[in-house]
Structures are given as C-alpha cells and as structure tokens.
Design an enzyme around this catalytic site. Structure first.
Site, PDB file in Angstrom:
ATOM      1  N   LYS A  72       7.961   7.059   0.369  1.00  0.00           N
ATOM      2  CA  LYS A  72       6.562   7.320   0.753  1.00  0.00           C
ATOM      3  C   LYS A  72       6.530   8.131   2.047  1.00  0.00           C
ATOM      4  O   LYS A  72       7.329   7.870   2.966  1.00  0.00           O
ATOM      5  CB  LYS A  72       5.834   5.979   0.919  1.00  0.00           C
ATOM      6  CG  LYS A  72       4.332   6.091   1.155  1.00  0.00           C
ATOM      7  CD  LYS A  72       3.674   4.718   1.196  1.00  0.00           C
ATOM      8  CE  LYS A  72       2.180   4.812   1.476  1.00  0.00           C
ATOM      9  NZ  LYS A  72       1.513   3.489   1.521  1.00  0.00           N
ATOM     10  N   SER A 148      -2.577   2.763  -1.317  1.00  0.00           N
ATOM     11  CA  SER A 148      -2.283   4.100  -0.845  1.00  0.00           C
ATOM     12  C   SER A 148      -0.938   4.649  -1.310  1.00  0.00           C
ATOM     13  O   SER A 148      -0.715   5.853  -1.231  1.00  0.00           O
ATOM     14  CB  SER A 148      -2.293   4.096   0.689  1.00  0.00           C
ATOM     15  OG  SER A 148      -1.244   3.283   1.185  1.00  0.00           O
ATOM     16  N   SER A 172      -1.422  -1.875  -0.819  1.00  0.00           N
ATOM     17  CA  SER A 172      -1.000  -0.521  -1.180  1.00  0.00           C
ATOM     18  C   SER A 172       0.294  -0.389  -1.966  1.00  0.00           C
ATOM     19  O   SER A 172       0.616   0.707  -2.418  1.00  0.00           O
ATOM     20  CB  SER A 172      -0.875   0.331   0.078  1.00  0.00           C
ATOM     21  OG  SER A 172      -2.147   0.772   0.457  1.00  0.00           O
TER      22      SER A 172
END
Ligand code: GLN
Length: 480
Positions: A72, A148, A172
C-alpha cells in the site's frame, strides 16, 4: 501455470519443485498487470527490473523466499516513492528507509513489488478519494473496491498480485477485503510495528495482510508480527507460529453474535449470507450465543472525532518545507512571515484533496480550545466504554462473528457527495480499532446485483493478541 493466480503457499511449492522461479512469477504478475490493471487501477506504479534484480538473489528456502508482495502506497520502502495516493507526496518523496514491516518481509525472503492505490492518506471507504486515479472493483468495474486499501484488495482479487499489505484505521483492510472477496486481517494494536507507516490516526492504525487464503494470512503474519524498538506502541510479546492455527477444528469454540450488528440498516441479502455462515460455524461444532455491545451506536461519531483529531496533528508535517510538493509563491521572499504563511496555505491547498481537507478542519475544530472537552475528551471517554463492551463480551465468548459491511460494494459515485452516508458504512469495523482488538474478513459467498456477483465478507473479531484464534476460525470456515 499462471503464477499470478497462485497463493503464497502454492507459489512456495512451485519454487520448491522447480516448476517456477521467482523471476517467472514476477514476469507473470507484470504481464497480468499489463493485461488487466488498466481497467482496475489497483497499482500506482511498479518497477519490474528492480524486483527482478532482487529475485536473482532470492533464497527460496526462507519462509517467504522470492514471494512478491504488493505494498500500500503509505508504507515506506527504501528508494521508492511513498505517495499516500496524494498529490502532496506523489512523485516528489522517496523513502530514505524501510518500514519495519518491509525489513521483516525482506528478512523472510519476500520481494516488495508495486505500490497499490488507496484513498488519499487512507481517508475513505471507497478509494474514490485517491488523489491519483480511480480504482475499480474487479468483480464489477462500475463499483468501488472499498477503501482505503482498495488497491491492495483489488490486485489480490484480480490476480495481479499474490498478496499485499494494507493498513486499517477504521476498517481499511477488512472492508475492501470483503468487497473484493479476499482475506484481510487487522492485527491487534501493537502486534505489528507502525514504524515507517505514514500516520493517519496513530492510536488506531495497524498494518496487516491481504491474501487469497487464510493460510497465506498466517504465513504473512509470521513475518510481520513482533516487537520493534522503533515503535514504542509495539508489544513485546512472543509471536506464535500462526500457521499452526491452520487445520485446527473449532469444536466448542464460543462465538458471540452482537445483536447491534444484525440490526436494521443491513442489506437483507448480506444478512442472509452472514447468517448462513454462522450456521456453517455451528455445523462445524462452534457454539454461538447472542451478545450485546451496547455502545455500538456511538462508535462512528467517536471514531470520526478521534481519527480526525489525530490526523490534523499528523498531517501538519506536510508543509512544503520538509516533504513533497512545494507551491510556487512567485517573488515573495521566504524569510518574510506573510510569505511563509502564504507558502503553507498554497502548498496545502494545492496538495491535499477535499476529504483530507475536511478531516483536517474537523480535527482542528474538535481539538480547539472551548470545544476540546465537548468533543475530543468526551470521545476518549466513550472509547473507553466501547473497549469495556468488548472486555465484557470476551468474558463469555472466545470470538465475535458479524458482517464486515452493511452492503455489498456500491456504485462509483453513489455516496461520494454524502460523506455521512460513507462514514456510516464503517459501522461494523471501526469499534475494533477503537478497542484495539484484532479482526479478520473472510469471504462468505456473493450476492447478485444487476447481473453481477458481488462478494460478501464474514468478520471475526478476536481478543487482544487473539490472532491465532481468528485464523483458526477463519480457516475452519473457509475449508468447511
Ligand atoms: N473508512 C474509514 C475512514 O475513512 C477507515 C479508514 C481506514 O481504516 N484507514 O476513516
């Protein structure tokens, strides 16, 4: 054999038998990205040559030897851009060091490969807040992948990655895992080091694995978990071998079903899937009992005060002086105070997207004198009550089971003009972060919407440091 479609454990076996090499796997992932990621937008960038040079040196005897892991875009990998999918950092901030999770992955032999798309600074539930580009759900590209960590979920679901790392501040990891039909584990606060994770809300953030199977999540947890002198909130507790949870039975395991999580507001088809999953757990020998988490109704409000307060402080470092984008203020002289203020304002106005600005404003407001007691201090007190709800529940049960999200993945644009509706979709995930406990999302079937099959996730919430039990139950469910 298409290496990109394999799990970590399958790829390990293919390396061991000599059917594939780490370089083969990387090339096949890069081909899959070229073929599919244009429609999905799961990756912000990747560097095949760099990864191939690491593959040459890979020691496949290590636990994750030669296994590529997508990262990420808010986790620092030395020498790579760490953009947080924000214009303020993308293209102009290269990490000078590895996050501890990256050093741990490297020590286990893994190859960090690719930066995954996300909501800017991890603020969002749909990936629509990415400052760089859209990310779409591989099961229906008109829909959001969740957020997210939307990119980290989408690349695993689309078989353009073997596995990935995400981060979870209020859901997330688990919510995009649920929407994309992959496994996502949020560890107990302090189980995994946050050193090198760009902070959103420091008392809530945790890094965790996003994988195709529960076994892969256990393999990654073995590498990720453990103490770290560089993160004072990281727990100095021994790390069990999580792979030993795989294949254990769940006879007699007590699972609580919070009545507040099966109340109104949940999509009836999602509820059916989750209830069917609970029946399967019972058939596997688990005992289920209804429990109550009475402060659930306050969780969303509490989270959006604490998370924004912490974010407003954490994001003040992005001022155009120390990091990233720097606005052009023309001829103004930088030692002139007014020019300095103009510089800050312009840099931040240009660099941050609308949701990040909204959070900074909210967070600054709840911390401001005169409002601090009414909002921030009160939210901290309610947080304690939420934590106590769980402590009481775990006196009666070993684990909690629930939905992850009240609905399947929604359409792109459906909620983007209504932040409150978006925030309410976090209802089942954020309490775990406020309480500091661990949680996992495991796929439990699909619901059909307009001709598309959309994944639904089953959530298990565990006691502090209860990752072993989470993996045990999730694997029994997945295999059963
Ligand atoms: N959706 C939540 C938010 O927008 C959670 C985000 C997260 O876990 N990083 O804050």
């Amino acid at each position: 054999m298409n290496a990109a479609e394999l799990t970590i454990s399958q790829l390990k076996e293919a390396y061991r038998s000599g059917d594939l090499s780490p370089a083969d796997a990387l090339r096949s992932i890069a081909d899959a990205i070229d073929e599919k990621d244009g429609d999905i937008g799961g990756y912000l960038e990747y560097d095949l040559d760099l990864a191939l040079s690491m593959a040459e040196k890979a020691d496949i005897k290590l636990p994750l030897g030669g296994i590529p892991i997508a990262i990420k875009d808010l986790i620092n990998v030395k020498g790579q851009n760490c953009g947080c999918a924000s214009k303020i950092l993308t293209g102009n901030y290269n990490s000078p060091y590895d996050a501890t999770v990256i050093s741990n992955l490297r020590a286990a032999g893994a190859i960090p490969f690719g930066r995954t798309n996300m909501d800017e600074f991890a603020m969002g539930s749909s990936n629509e807040n990415s400052g760089i580009k859209k990310c779409r759900n591989p099961h229906d590209t008109d829909r959001i992948p969740g957020g997210s960590s939307g990119g980290s979920a989408a690349v695993v679901a689309a078989n353009t990655a073997i596995a990935s790392l995400g981060s979870d501040t209020g859901g997330s990891i688990r919510q995009p895992a649920s929407h994309c039909g992959v496994v996502g584990l949020k560890p107990t606060y302090g189980r995994v080091s946050r050193y090198g994770l760009v902070a959103f809300a420091s008392s809530l953030d945790q890094i965790g694995p996003m994988t195709k199977t529960v076994e892969d999540a256990a393999l990654l947890m073995n590498a990720l978990a453990g103490p770290d002198i560089r993160d004072s909130t990281c727990l100095d507790e021994p790390v069990p071998d999580y792979t030993k949870a795989i294949g254990q039975d769940i006879k007699g395991l007590k699972i609580g079903l919070p009545k507040e999580y099966f109340a109104k507001g949940i999509d009836p088809e999602v509820e059916k899937k989750v209830r069917a999953a609970v029946q399967k757990l019972e058939a596997l020998g688990a005992e289920t009992v209804e429990i109550s988490l009475p402060n659930t109704e306050h969780a969303v409000a509490t989270y959006y005060i604490i998370a924004t307060a912490e974010a407003s402080a954490n994001l003040s470092r992005f001022d155009g002086v120390r990091y990233g984008h720097r606005a052009d203020i023309g001829d103004a002289v930088s030692d002139d105070e007014a020019a300095l203020i103009t510089h800050y304002k312009k840099t931040r106005a240009e660099g941050f997207g609308p949701e990040v600005k909204r959070r900074i404003l909210l967070g600054t407001y709840v911390l401001s004198s005169g409002y601090y007691d009414a909002y921030y201090l009160r939210a901290q007190k309610v947080r304690t009550l939420i934590r106590e709800d769980f402590t009481k529940a775990y006196e009666k049960v070993d684990l909690i089971a629930s939905p992850v999200s009240p609905t399947p993945a929604f359409k792109i644009g459906e909620k983007s003009s209504d932040p409150l509706a978006m925030y309410l979709a976090d209802i089942y995930t954020i309490s775990a972060n406020l309480a500091g406990i661990c949680g996992i999302s495991v796929p439990c079937g699909t619901v059909s919407e307009q001709g598309k099959d959309l994944p639904v996730g089953l959530q298990f919430l565990g006691k502090p440091l209860g990752e072993f039990d989470l993996l045990k139950a999730a694997h029994a469910y997945e295999a059963g």
